[in-house]
Design a protein around this motif. Structure first.
Motif, PDB file in Angstrom:
ATOM      1  N   SER A  69       0.714  -1.361  -0.018  1.00 37.76           N
ATOM      2  CA  SER A  69       0.025  -0.071   0.131  1.00 37.76           C
ATOM      3  C   SER A  69       0.864   1.269  -0.151  1.00 37.76           C
ATOM      4  CB  SER A  69      -0.978   0.072   1.370  1.00 37.76           C
ATOM      5  OG  SER A  69      -0.004  -0.124   2.465  1.00 37.76           O
ATOM      6  N   GLY A  70       0.480   2.345  -0.850  1.00 40.46           N
ATOM      7  CA  GLY A  70       1.284   3.400  -0.514  1.00 40.46           C
ATOM      8  C   GLY A  70       0.271   4.554  -1.041  1.00 40.46           C
ATOM      9  N   VAL A  71       0.747   5.909  -0.747  1.00 42.80           N
ATOM     10  CA  VAL A  71      -0.068   7.169  -0.962  1.00 42.80           C
ATOM     11  C   VAL A  71       0.938   8.106  -1.474  1.00 42.80           C
ATOM     12  CG1 VAL A  71      -1.765   6.806   0.884  1.00 42.80           C
ATOM     13  CG2 VAL A  71       0.253   7.912   1.283  1.00 42.80           C
ATOM     14  N   VAL A  72       0.464   9.051  -2.290  1.00 38.61           N
ATOM     15  CA  VAL A  72       1.173  10.109  -2.818  1.00 38.61           C
ATOM     16  C   VAL A  72       0.800  11.578  -2.166  1.00 38.61           C
ATOM     17  CG1 VAL A  72       1.692  11.596  -4.868  1.00 38.61           C
ATOM     18  CG2 VAL A  72       1.129   9.311  -5.232  1.00 38.61           C
ATOM     19  N   ALA A  73       1.800  12.208  -1.772  1.00 35.16           N
ATOM     20  CA  ALA A  73       1.622  13.365  -0.682  1.00 35.16           C
ATOM     21  C   ALA A  73       0.601  14.224  -1.471  1.00 35.16           C
ATOM     22  CB  ALA A  73       2.914  14.138  -0.308  1.00 35.16           C
ATOM     23  N   ASN A  74       0.072  14.878  -0.494  1.00 34.55           N
ATOM     24  CA  ASN A  74      -1.055  16.150  -1.194  1.00 34.55           C
ATOM     25  C   ASN A  74      -0.110  17.367  -1.503  1.00 34.55           C
ATOM     26  OD1 ASN A  74      -3.063  17.769  -1.481  1.00 34.55           O
ATOM     27  ND2 ASN A  74      -4.035  17.438   0.624  1.00 34.55           N
ATOM     28  N   VAL A  75       0.105  17.113  -2.894  1.00 34.14           N
ATOM     29  CA  VAL A  75       0.738  18.270  -3.500  1.00 34.14           C
ATOM     30  C   VAL A  75       2.089  18.283  -3.519  1.00 34.14           C
ATOM     31  CG1 VAL A  75       0.804  20.740  -4.056  1.00 34.14           C
ATOM     32  CG2 VAL A  75      -1.359  19.822  -3.605  1.00 34.14           C
ATOM     33  N   ASP A  76       2.883  18.046  -2.293  1.00 33.46           N
ATOM     34  CA  ASP A  76       4.227  18.252  -2.203  1.00 33.46           C
ATOM     35  C   ASP A  76       4.944  17.621  -1.252  1.00 33.46           C
ATOM     36  OD1 ASP A  76       3.625  19.789  -0.093  1.00 33.46           O
ATOM     37  OD2 ASP A  76       3.028  21.389  -1.551  1.00 33.46           O
ATOM     38  N   TRP A  77       5.183  17.987  -0.148  1.00 34.78           N
ATOM     39  CA  TRP A  77       6.113  17.472   0.888  1.00 34.78           C
ATOM     40  C   TRP A  77       5.609  17.355   2.132  1.00 34.78           C
ATOM     41  CZ3 TRP A  77       9.944  16.061  -1.447  1.00 34.78           C
ATOM     42  CH2 TRP A  77      11.279  15.945  -0.748  1.00 34.78           C
ATOM     43  N   ALA A  82      -1.158   9.945   4.166  1.00 34.63           N
ATOM     44  CA  ALA A  82      -0.911   8.802   4.882  1.00 34.63           C
ATOM     45  C   ALA A  82      -1.595   8.707   6.412  1.00 34.63           C
ATOM     46  CB  ALA A  82       0.543   8.419   5.316  1.00 34.63           C
ATOM     47  N   GLU A  83      -1.654  10.166   6.918  1.00 34.51           N
ATOM     48  CA  GLU A  83      -2.309  10.426   8.050  1.00 34.51           C
ATOM     49  C   GLU A  83      -3.720   9.915   8.015  1.00 34.51           C
ATOM     50  OE1 GLU A  83       0.614  13.590  10.133  1.00 34.51           O
ATOM     51  OE2 GLU A  83      -0.843  14.139   8.565  1.00 34.51           O
ATOM     52  N   ASN A  96       5.183   6.246   1.332  1.00 31.01           N
ATOM     53  CA  ASN A  96       4.636   7.796   1.074  1.00 31.01           C
ATOM     54  C   ASN A  96       5.518   8.383  -0.019  1.00 31.01           C
ATOM     55  OD1 ASN A  96       2.765   9.709   2.644  1.00 31.01           O
ATOM     56  ND2 ASN A  96       4.555  10.882   1.959  1.00 31.01           N
ATOM     57  N   VAL A  97       5.102   8.903  -0.946  1.00 32.29           N
ATOM     58  CA  VAL A  97       5.537   9.303  -2.210  1.00 32.29           C
ATOM     59  C   VAL A  97       5.527  10.770  -1.934  1.00 32.29           C
ATOM     60  CG1 VAL A  97       5.664   9.795  -4.677  1.00 32.29           C
ATOM     61  CG2 VAL A  97       5.079   7.249  -3.428  1.00 32.29           C
ATOM     62  N   GLY A 130      10.133   3.077   9.877  1.00 25.21           N
ATOM     63  CA  GLY A 130      10.269   1.853   8.845  1.00 25.21           C
ATOM     64  C   GLY A 130       9.432   1.978   7.848  1.00 25.21           C
ATOM     65  N   GLY A 131       8.839   3.094   7.334  1.00 27.68           N
ATOM     66  CA  GLY A 131       8.197   3.292   5.925  1.00 27.68           C
ATOM     67  C   GLY A 131       9.257   3.502   4.947  1.00 27.68           C
ATOM     68  N   ILE A 132       8.606   3.226   3.685  1.00 19.81           N
ATOM     69  CA  ILE A 132       9.427   3.430   2.595  1.00 19.81           C
ATOM     70  C   ILE A 132       9.400   4.530   1.786  1.00 19.81           C
ATOM     71  CG2 ILE A 132       9.837   2.400   0.273  1.00 19.81           C
ATOM     72  CD1 ILE A 132       9.146  -0.276   0.958  1.00 19.81           C
ATOM     73  N   VAL A 133      10.248   5.386   1.606  1.00 23.64           N
ATOM     74  CA  VAL A 133      10.114   6.684   0.911  1.00 23.64           C
ATOM     75  C   VAL A 133      10.108   6.606  -0.579  1.00 23.64           C
ATOM     76  CG1 VAL A 133      11.539   9.029   0.807  1.00 23.64           C
ATOM     77  CG2 VAL A 133      11.093   7.709   2.761  1.00 23.64           C
ATOM     78  N   GLY A 134       9.221   7.431  -1.119  1.00 23.91           N
ATOM     79  CA  GLY A 134       9.275   7.484  -2.557  1.00 23.91           C
ATOM     80  C   GLY A 134       9.199   8.688  -3.172  1.00 23.91           C
ATOM     81  N   CYS A 135       9.754   9.353  -4.250  1.00 21.16           N
ATOM     82  CA  CYS A 135       9.888  10.553  -4.800  1.00 21.16           C
ATOM     83  C   CYS A 135       9.399  10.492  -6.100  1.00 21.16           C
ATOM     84  CB  CYS A 135      11.326  11.083  -4.655  1.00 21.16           C
ATOM     85  SG  CYS A 135      11.550  11.618  -3.008  1.00 21.16           S
ATOM     86  N   MET A 136       8.365  11.352  -6.663  1.00 25.07           N
ATOM     87  CA  MET A 136       8.207  11.815  -7.857  1.00 25.07           C
ATOM     88  C   MET A 136       8.422  13.084  -8.325  1.00 25.07           C
ATOM     89  SD  MET A 136       4.004  11.397  -7.679  1.00 25.07           S
ATOM     90  CE  MET A 136       3.797  11.751  -9.286  1.00 25.07           C
ATOM     91  N   TRP A 137       8.075  13.615  -9.553  1.00 23.02           N
ATOM     92  CA  TRP A 137       8.394  14.933 -10.050  1.00 23.02           C
ATOM     93  C   TRP A 137       7.151  15.582 -11.111  1.00 23.02           C
ATOM     94  CZ3 TRP A 137      13.606  16.882 -12.152  1.00 23.02           C
ATOM     95  CH2 TRP A 137      13.593  18.312 -12.246  1.00 23.02           C
TER      96      TRP A 137
END
Length: 260
Positions: A69-77, A82-83, A96-97, A130-137
């Motif tokens: 399971s994963g989520v993309v941040a609400n717009v940015d940083w 996730a909350e 969390n991306v 312990g979560g996995i960090v993702g980044c996109m652009w």
């Protein structure tokens, strides 16, 4: 809307943009401790950090068994989405991306900026728990009107004629702008590397748009507007810049598969 991504593993870690039902973790965020799984394929980057290899092994251990399971941040940083998942389910997503969409407005490099990408608090905490960090652009460039910022290709004032096929051609206006932007992003990724935070890196996402879905469909973003050959060169150009030039060894590269 919370978008959930299914991760598959190949020469690179591959990503499907299909929405899927989340399989949340337990109350405690999941650990990235190295699972007892033999690597099924060699990593493209032989200098990948131990932390990056552990994430790769974790993905391999789950491939074909479970969806992460994963989520993309609400717009940015941030970790707001996730909350929300935790509030609704009592469980945290695995990934969390974070999005570099507003990198042009980062206040640590821009006196008028409003967002501080150098503040790694959320990224660091997510990793430490312990979560996995993702980044996109969502890579925004100047629109044709010279004022707005956009990812959308086209000839209208609010769209951009930024040419993806010129980004990797030395000395072009697109090349100079892209190098400036990418080097700026690399600076923040290096901060993550210094902290030992591995990153699932998902650049140039959803390049095909709805090109293959119906007659008259087209690319959603400028990086897909010049077709697959330009896109592949663009991808390799970025890999060379980040890995071979900037020596970023924490990245697990992700490509978004689409209908084709």
């Amino acid at each position: 809307m919370i978008r959930i991504y299914l991760f598959a593993i190949g020469l690179f870690a591959l990503c499907s943009c299909q929405e899927a039902e989340a399989e949340p973790s337990d109350d405690k965020q999941p650990t990235t401790e190295e699972p007892k799984t033999q690597e099924l394929a060699s990593l493209v980057n032989p200098n990948a950090t131990a932390e990056a290899r552990r994430v790769y092994q974790l993905l391999l251990s789950q491939y074909g068994k479970k969806s992460l399971s994963g989520v993309v941040a609400n717009v940015d940083w941030n970790i707001r989405e996730a909350e929300n998942v935790y509030k609704w389910t009592g469980k945290w997503p695995v990934i969390n991306v974070f999005d570099f969409i507003n990198i042009h407005a980062s206040k640590d490099v821009n006196a008028k900026g409003w967002l501080d990408y150098s503040d790694m608090t959320h990224v660091d905490q997510w990793h430490q728990l312990g979560g996995i960090v993702g980044c996109m652009w969502h890579w925004q460039v100047k629109a044709n009107n010279g004022t707005n910022m956009t990812c959308s290709p086209g000839e209208k004032p609010g769209e951009t004629s930024f040419d993806a096929s010129q980004v990797y051609v030395d000395g072009t206006a697109e090349n100079k702008q892209a190098l400036h932007d990418l080097d700026q992003v690399a600076g923040y990724l290096k901060k993550m590397q210094a902290k030992g935070i591995p990153v699932i890196w998902r650049p140039f996402h959803e390049a095909a748009g709805n090109t293959y879905e119906f007659e008259g469909g087209g690319a959603w973003f400028w990086w897909g507007a010049k077709g697959p050959e330009a896109y592949k060169k663009l991808w390799r150009w970025m890999y060379d810049r980040l890995v071979n030039y900037h020596k970023l060894n924490i990245l697990r590269w992700v490509w978004t598969a689409q209908t084709c």
